[in-house]
Design a protein around this motif. Structure first.
Motif, mmCIF file in Angstrom:
data_model
loop_
_atom_site.group_PDB
_atom_site.id
_atom_site.type_symbol
_atom_site.label_atom_id
_atom_site.label_comp_id
_atom_site.label_asym_id
_atom_site.label_seq_id
_atom_site.Cartn_x
_atom_site.Cartn_y
_atom_site.Cartn_z
ATOM 1 N N SER A 21 1.272 -1.843 -0.076
ATOM 2 C CA SER A 21 0.143 -0.400 0.064
ATOM 3 C C SER A 21 0.857 1.091 -0.130
ATOM 4 C CB SER A 21 -1.035 -0.162 1.200
ATOM 5 O OG SER A 21 -1.764 -1.028 1.543
ATOM 6 N N ALA A 22 0.594 2.116 -0.907
ATOM 7 C CA ALA A 22 1.455 3.621 -0.342
ATOM 8 C C ALA A 22 0.521 4.287 0.738
ATOM 9 C CB ALA A 22 0.396 4.388 -2.361
ATOM 10 N N GLN A 23 1.316 4.822 0.869
ATOM 11 C CA GLN A 23 1.471 5.909 2.222
ATOM 12 C C GLN A 23 0.232 6.790 1.851
ATOM 13 O OE1 GLN A 23 2.426 5.332 5.706
ATOM 14 N NE2 GLN A 23 3.139 3.842 4.657
ATOM 15 N N ALA A 24 -0.762 7.688 2.211
ATOM 16 C CA ALA A 24 -1.317 8.449 2.003
ATOM 17 C C ALA A 24 -2.017 8.929 3.031
ATOM 18 C CB ALA A 24 -3.014 7.753 1.130
ATOM 19 N N ALA A 25 -2.566 10.400 2.795
ATOM 20 C CA ALA A 25 -3.544 10.744 3.936
ATOM 21 C C ALA A 25 -5.209 9.804 4.141
ATOM 22 C CB ALA A 25 -4.441 12.110 2.617
ATOM 23 N N ASN A 30 -8.449 5.306 3.399
ATOM 24 C CA ASN A 30 -9.616 4.840 3.593
ATOM 25 C C ASN A 30 -10.099 4.198 2.107
ATOM 26 O OD1 ASN A 30 -9.068 4.598 6.002
ATOM 27 N ND2 ASN A 30 -10.802 7.058 6.350
ATOM 28 N N GLU A 31 -9.667 4.971 0.551
ATOM 29 C CA GLU A 31 -10.226 4.225 -0.293
ATOM 30 C C GLU A 31 -9.701 3.302 -0.812
ATOM 31 O OE1 GLU A 31 -9.036 8.181 -2.841
ATOM 32 O OE2 GLU A 31 -10.652 8.789 -1.718
ATOM 33 N N GLN A 32 -8.272 3.352 -0.419
ATOM 34 C CA GLN A 32 -7.713 2.179 -0.575
ATOM 35 C C GLN A 32 -8.453 1.001 0.070
ATOM 36 O OE1 GLN A 32 -3.099 1.969 -0.818
ATOM 37 N NE2 GLN A 32 -3.395 4.148 -0.017
ATOM 38 N N LEU A 33 -8.808 1.245 0.714
ATOM 39 C CA LEU A 33 -8.960 0.012 1.875
ATOM 40 C C LEU A 33 -10.652 -1.127 0.976
ATOM 41 C CD1 LEU A 33 -8.405 1.372 6.314
ATOM 42 C CD2 LEU A 33 -7.161 -0.751 4.439
ATOM 43 N N THR A 66 -8.852 -4.817 -10.379
ATOM 44 C CA THR A 66 -9.246 -3.940 -9.613
ATOM 45 C C THR A 66 -8.081 -3.330 -8.755
ATOM 46 O OG1 THR A 66 -11.234 -4.564 -8.613
ATOM 47 C CG2 THR A 66 -9.323 -3.789 -6.982
ATOM 48 N N LEU A 67 -6.754 -4.468 -8.331
ATOM 49 C CA LEU A 67 -5.389 -4.442 -8.146
ATOM 50 C C LEU A 67 -4.613 -3.301 -9.355
ATOM 51 C CD1 LEU A 67 -4.776 -8.121 -6.598
ATOM 52 C CD2 LEU A 67 -4.995 -6.171 -5.683
ATOM 53 N N PHE A 68 -4.820 -3.749 -10.446
ATOM 54 C CA PHE A 68 -3.932 -2.554 -11.057
ATOM 55 C C PHE A 68 -3.999 -1.560 -11.500
ATOM 56 C CE2 PHE A 68 -2.091 -7.277 -12.962
ATOM 57 C CZ PHE A 68 -0.354 -6.314 -12.561
ATOM 58 N N ASP A 69 -5.619 -1.425 -11.419
ATOM 59 C CA ASP A 69 -6.294 0.328 -11.159
ATOM 60 C C ASP A 69 -6.067 0.690 -10.011
ATOM 61 O OD1 ASP A 69 -8.090 -0.271 -13.964
ATOM 62 O OD2 ASP A 69 -9.641 -1.269 -12.865
ATOM 63 N N THR A 70 -5.314 0.453 -9.185
ATOM 64 C CA THR A 70 -5.368 0.773 -7.004
ATOM 65 C C THR A 70 -3.946 1.324 -7.823
ATOM 66 O OG1 THR A 70 -6.991 -0.666 -6.404
ATOM 67 C CG2 THR A 70 -5.686 0.500 -4.960
ATOM 68 N N ALA A 73 -4.266 4.409 -10.009
ATOM 69 C CA ALA A 73 -4.571 5.840 -8.169
ATOM 70 C C ALA A 73 -3.665 6.016 -7.681
ATOM 71 C CB ALA A 73 -5.777 4.560 -8.236
ATOM 72 N N TYR A 74 -3.397 5.068 -6.728
ATOM 73 C CA TYR A 74 -2.661 4.957 -5.249
ATOM 74 C C TYR A 74 -1.068 4.989 -5.743
ATOM 75 C CZ TYR A 74 -7.559 5.421 -4.520
ATOM 76 O OH TYR A 74 -8.903 5.372 -4.513
ATOM 77 N N GLY A 75 -0.665 4.047 -6.049
ATOM 78 C CA GLY A 75 0.901 4.536 -6.594
ATOM 79 C C GLY A 75 1.343 2.776 -5.636
ATOM 80 N N THR A 76 0.444 2.105 -5.640
ATOM 81 C CA THR A 76 0.650 1.124 -4.733
ATOM 82 C C THR A 76 1.832 -0.026 -6.071
ATOM 83 O OG1 THR A 76 -1.282 -0.148 -5.438
ATOM 84 C CG2 THR A 76 -1.636 0.434 -3.710
ATOM 85 N N GLU A 77 2.401 -0.935 -5.258
ATOM 86 C CA GLU A 77 3.340 -2.068 -6.382
ATOM 87 C C GLU A 77 2.650 -3.470 -5.960
ATOM 88 O OE1 GLU A 77 7.106 -3.821 -4.889
ATOM 89 O OE2 GLU A 77 7.503 -1.690 -5.370
#
Length: 120
Positions: A21-25, A30-33, A66-70, A73-77
């Motif tokens: 998960s990318a660090q985020a505000a 919560n959107e990532q979750l 879903t994983l690649f869209d996330t 959008a959020y910079g997750t790996e």
């Protein structure tokens, strides 16, 4: 993270997907979750999510999408690795002689110079 071990030809396996998960505000976190929670489990010790896919059917492709869209959008790996089928797995499995297995083996060998044999 360790490199996946090659699976024997003809072996059954599933695709393990690991998401960092990318660090985020708080709002973005919560959107990532909300996107990851329905399809993946979270390991607080490693701060990673994981999901498994045993077929590239509608459900499997939906999980990957879903994983690649996330990730976009959020910079997750997102990392994919073939793993042996766990005893608790009750879904479909890939086999070592399928086209997808050949592709996974080729991708795992991508760093190996042409003509060099993989270390067993």
């Amino acid at each position: 993270m360790t490199s996946p071990q090659p699976l024997p030809e003809g072996a059954s396996w599933i695709l393990q997907i690991t998401i960092t998960s990318a660090q985020a505000a708080k709002a973005q976190w919560n959107e990532q979750l909300d996107k990851l929670r329905p399809i993946a489990g979270y390991d607080e010790a490693t701060q990673t999510w994981s999901a498994h896919v045993g077929a590239l059917n509608l459900a499997g492709l939906g999980t990957l999408q879903t994983l690649f869209d996330t990730a976009r959008a959020y910079g997750t790996e997102v990392r994919l690795a073939p793993v042996p089928v766990p005893k608790s797995w009750r879904g479909p499995v890939f086999t070592g002689d399928s086209e997808i297995a050949a592709l996974i083996r080729t991708q795992a060998d991508a760093g190996r110079p042409l003509g060099h044999l993989p270390l067993a």
